[in-house]
Design a protein around this motif. Structure first.
Motif, PDB file in Angstrom:
ATOM      1  N   SER A 104       0.606  -1.377  -0.156  1.00 29.02           N
ATOM      2  CA  SER A 104      -0.011  -0.115   0.000  1.00 29.02           C
ATOM      3  C   SER A 104       0.868   1.155   0.132  1.00 29.02           C
ATOM      4  CB  SER A 104      -1.038  -0.292   1.083  1.00 29.02           C
ATOM      5  OG  SER A 104      -0.379  -0.144   2.158  1.00 29.02           O
ATOM      6  N   ARG A 105       0.126   2.460   0.207  1.00 29.44           N
ATOM      7  CA  ARG A 105       0.911   3.654   0.258  1.00 29.44           C
ATOM      8  C   ARG A 105       1.450   3.497   1.574  1.00 29.44           C
ATOM      9  NH1 ARG A 105      -3.112   8.334  -0.509  1.00 29.44           N
ATOM     10  NH2 ARG A 105      -4.013   7.063   0.350  1.00 29.44           N
ATOM     11  N   PHE A 106       2.639   3.782   1.918  1.00 27.93           N
ATOM     12  CA  PHE A 106       3.424   3.904   2.724  1.00 27.93           C
ATOM     13  C   PHE A 106       2.780   5.141   3.997  1.00 27.93           C
ATOM     14  CE2 PHE A 106       6.055   6.415   6.356  1.00 27.93           C
ATOM     15  CZ  PHE A 106       6.517   5.521   6.788  1.00 27.93           C
ATOM     16  N   THR A 107       1.780   6.410   3.705  1.00 27.59           N
ATOM     17  CA  THR A 107       1.311   6.566   4.691  1.00 27.59           C
ATOM     18  C   THR A 107       0.331   6.332   5.047  1.00 27.59           C
ATOM     19  OG1 THR A 107       0.165   7.754   2.457  1.00 27.59           O
ATOM     20  CG2 THR A 107       1.760   9.155   3.402  1.00 27.59           C
ATOM     21  N   THR A 108      -0.589   5.282   4.155  1.00 25.75           N
ATOM     22  CA  THR A 108      -2.192   4.299   4.496  1.00 25.75           C
ATOM     23  C   THR A 108      -1.016   3.341   5.561  1.00 25.75           C
ATOM     24  OG1 THR A 108      -3.244   4.212   2.570  1.00 25.75           O
ATOM     25  CG2 THR A 108      -3.611   2.694   4.153  1.00 25.75           C
ATOM     26  N   TRP A 109      -0.474   2.473   5.163  1.00 25.46           N
ATOM     27  CA  TRP A 109       0.439   1.765   6.364  1.00 25.46           C
ATOM     28  C   TRP A 109       0.780   2.243   7.528  1.00 25.46           C
ATOM     29  CZ3 TRP A 109       5.632   1.284   8.004  1.00 25.46           C
ATOM     30  CH2 TRP A 109       5.591   0.204   8.326  1.00 25.46           C
ATOM     31  N   ALA A 110       1.486   3.220   7.205  1.00 26.55           N
ATOM     32  CA  ALA A 110       1.692   3.927   8.580  1.00 26.55           C
ATOM     33  C   ALA A 110       0.183   4.777   9.293  1.00 26.55           C
ATOM     34  CB  ALA A 110       2.810   5.195   8.357  1.00 26.55           C
ATOM     35  N   TYR A 111      -0.173   5.402   9.116  1.00 27.74           N
ATOM     36  CA  TYR A 111      -1.828   5.433   9.670  1.00 27.74           C
ATOM     37  C   TYR A 111      -2.321   4.345  10.549  1.00 27.74           C
ATOM     38  CZ  TYR A 111      -2.463   9.636   6.722  1.00 27.74           C
ATOM     39  OH  TYR A 111      -2.390  10.887   5.841  1.00 27.74           O
ATOM     40  N   LYS A 112      -2.615   2.857   9.737  1.00 27.79           N
ATOM     41  CA  LYS A 112      -2.890   2.391  10.112  1.00 27.79           C
ATOM     42  C   LYS A 112      -2.676   2.321  12.422  1.00 27.79           C
ATOM     43  CE  LYS A 112      -0.430  -1.654   9.013  1.00 27.79           C
ATOM     44  NZ  LYS A 112      -0.944  -3.364   8.046  1.00 27.79           N
ATOM     45  N   PHE A 113      -1.347   2.751  12.401  1.00 31.26           N
ATOM     46  CA  PHE A 113      -0.393   2.217  13.158  1.00 31.26           C
ATOM     47  C   PHE A 113      -1.021   3.001  13.796  1.00 31.26           C
ATOM     48  CE2 PHE A 113       2.563   0.457  10.571  1.00 31.26           C
ATOM     49  CZ  PHE A 113       2.488  -0.906  12.020  1.00 31.26           C
ATOM     50  N   ALA A 114      -1.234   4.264  13.725  1.00 30.16           N
ATOM     51  CA  ALA A 114      -1.559   4.999  15.000  1.00 30.16           C
ATOM     52  C   ALA A 114      -3.032   5.507  14.601  1.00 30.16           C
ATOM     53  CB  ALA A 114      -1.786   6.767  14.200  1.00 30.16           C
ATOM     54  N   LEU A 115      -3.804   4.714  14.690  1.00 28.65           N
ATOM     55  CA  LEU A 115      -5.403   4.531  13.989  1.00 28.65           C
ATOM     56  C   LEU A 115      -4.890   3.754  15.526  1.00 28.65           C
ATOM     57  CD1 LEU A 115      -7.274   5.205  11.118  1.00 28.65           C
ATOM     58  CD2 LEU A 115      -7.023   6.386  12.874  1.00 28.65           C
ATOM     59  N   LEU A 116      -4.619   2.296  15.594  1.00 30.78           N
ATOM     60  CA  LEU A 116      -4.996   1.423  16.940  1.00 30.78           C
ATOM     61  C   LEU A 116      -4.288   1.738  17.066  1.00 30.78           C
ATOM     62  CD1 LEU A 116      -4.299  -1.370  17.251  1.00 30.78           C
ATOM     63  CD2 LEU A 116      -2.160  -1.312  16.539  1.00 30.78           C
ATOM     64  N   GLU A 117      -3.640   3.021  17.684  1.00 35.33           N
ATOM     65  CA  GLU A 117      -3.136   3.823  19.139  1.00 35.33           C
ATOM     66  C   GLU A 117      -3.891   4.147  19.897  1.00 35.33           C
ATOM     67  OE1 GLU A 117      -0.392   2.627  20.638  1.00 35.33           O
ATOM     68  OE2 GLU A 117       0.738   0.894  19.763  1.00 35.33           O
ATOM     69  N   ALA A 118      -4.586   4.878  18.968  1.00 37.64           N
ATOM     70  CA  ALA A 118      -5.559   6.240  19.080  1.00 37.64           C
ATOM     71  C   ALA A 118      -6.705   5.622  19.920  1.00 37.64           C
ATOM     72  CB  ALA A 118      -5.816   7.020  18.519  1.00 37.64           C
ATOM     73  N   SER A 119      -7.372   4.780  18.751  1.00 43.05           N
ATOM     74  CA  SER A 119      -8.715   3.716  19.348  1.00 43.05           C
ATOM     75  C   SER A 119      -7.938   2.562  20.906  1.00 43.05           C
ATOM     76  CB  SER A 119      -8.831   3.344  18.521  1.00 43.05           C
ATOM     77  OG  SER A 119      -8.502   2.199  17.821  1.00 43.05           O
ATOM     78  N   VAL A 120      -7.143   2.237  21.263  1.00 41.76           N
ATOM     79  CA  VAL A 120      -7.028   1.272  21.953  1.00 41.76           C
ATOM     80  C   VAL A 120      -6.986   2.325  23.181  1.00 41.76           C
ATOM     81  CG1 VAL A 120      -4.830   0.096  23.377  1.00 41.76           C
ATOM     82  CG2 VAL A 120      -5.393  -0.501  20.650  1.00 41.76           C
ATOM     83  N   LYS A 121      -6.253   3.285  23.084  1.00 39.72           N
ATOM     84  CA  LYS A 121      -5.945   4.548  24.140  1.00 39.72           C
ATOM     85  C   LYS A 121      -7.162   5.094  24.575  1.00 39.72           C
ATOM     86  CE  LYS A 121      -1.484   5.528  24.028  1.00 39.72           C
ATOM     87  NZ  LYS A 121      -1.047   4.173  23.442  1.00 39.72           N
ATOM     88  N   LEU A 122      -8.474   5.490  23.202  1.00 37.53           N
ATOM     89  CA  LEU A 122      -9.644   5.392  24.145  1.00 37.53           C
ATOM     90  C   LEU A 122     -10.602   4.199  24.428  1.00 37.53           C
ATOM     91  CD1 LEU A 122     -10.295   7.312  21.131  1.00 37.53           C
ATOM     92  CD2 LEU A 122      -9.898   8.519  23.394  1.00 37.53           C
TER      93      LEU A 122
END
Lengths: 230, 78
Positions: A104-122
């Protein structure tokens, strides 16, 4: 760009040329540039700061999507969650950079880590300090405020069989996990943290319990075909 | 706690998806490519069998899928 210091990356920052397994041909120019600057010899700090900025945007996006569920949190608290999510995602992305295959695009790949961390923390924040319902009264399952929902004979028999199978066929661990996740709506990350295990391991337990229930029901002549949960 | 008072909905959550599914780790590995295929109008489920069923069985992975899809489809303003 954030003026907050970046997280300590000692020991986790990928060495130069990390991600070298990723094919650079066929990548879009932006992804190629991300790989080039993150693999570069010398000072990669500006590139890492840009990556953190990208991850922070994604984490804030996730927090903004869910903030209606966290009316009791102030804006500063929510942004603090986003900042910590971006910090942790940065560490994960740099650690996992050699695994980026360019699918995938690098940004899409990287985004999923940020979304995972944010959703887990919430999710963890929403259950902070709350007791987890792990040992329920199985016989109270499927109780409804609307008697018309549970009175149909064919459904009542199925529901009764499921209750009995949960009580008699599942291991205590399978029963606790199934009830917490599938009945009481405990988020899987929250339960994983409380039980000192991983999300993947917990889902495997849930999956095994579900398969066992379905198999036993079918052995007893029940149809287990139904619409997926919403 | 999430209230699921409708016993039929509760039963669906208890029994999970009937179709074969991947686990959470495989889901995370494939999620970025899956979402890009969806946005491109390509049959993502044919390329990644088991993901759609997993979303039905795992609310956390479904939420993260929905968020990634929303994020990159809108290239949202932040």
């Amino acid at each position: 760009m954030s003026t907050r210091p970046l997280p300590t990356l000692e020991g986790v920052t990928s060495p130069p040329h990390a991600g070298a397994r990723a094919p650079t041909t066929g990548l879009d120019p932006e992804s190629r540039e991300w790989l080039r600057c993150l693999r570069a010899d010398g000072d990669r700090d500006p590139c890492i700061a840009r990556l953190h900025h990208l991850l922070l945007r994604a984490a804030r996006f996730e927090v903004a999507r869910r903030k209606a569920s966290f009316a009791y949190l102030r804006g500063d608290d929510l942004d603090d969650i986003a900042q910590h999510a971006a910090d942790d995602a940065l560490v994960s992305v740099l650690r996992r950079l050699p695994d980026f295959r360019g699918d995938s695009r690098f940004t899409t790949w990287a985004y999923k880590f940020a979304l995972l961390e944010a959703s887990v923390k919430l999710r963890k924040r929403s259950w902070q300090g709350r007791e987890l319902p792990l040992e329920p009264d199985v016989w109270s399952l499927f109780a409804s405020d609307d008697p018309s929902l549970s009175d149909a004979a064919e459904q009542a028999e199925l529901l009764s069989a499921v209750r009995r199978l949960i009580a008699e066929e599942l291991t205590p661990h399978q029963r606790s996990v199934l009830i917490a996740l599938a009945v009481n709506g405990v988020p899987i990350d929250v339960l994983a943290a409380r039980l000192n295990t991983t999300r993947g391991a917990l889902y495997k337990t849930l999956h095994d319990a579900r398969r066992k229930l379905r198999a036993r029901l079918e052995q007893q002549g029940f149809s287990t075909q139904m619409e997926d949960a919403t | 706690m999430t209230e699921r008072r409708d016993p039929h909905d509760q039963l669906a959550h208890v029994l999970g998806p009937s179709a074969p599914e991947v686990g959470c780790d495989a889901c995370f590995e494939q999620l970025d490519r899956y979402v890009e295929l969806e946005l491109a109008g390509i049959d993502a489920d044919a390329s990644f069998p088991g993901l759609r069923a997993h979303f039905a069985g795992c609310p956390a992975c479904r939420e993260e899928h929905d968020s990634l899809l929303a994020l990159i489809s809108g290239d949202a303003p932040f």
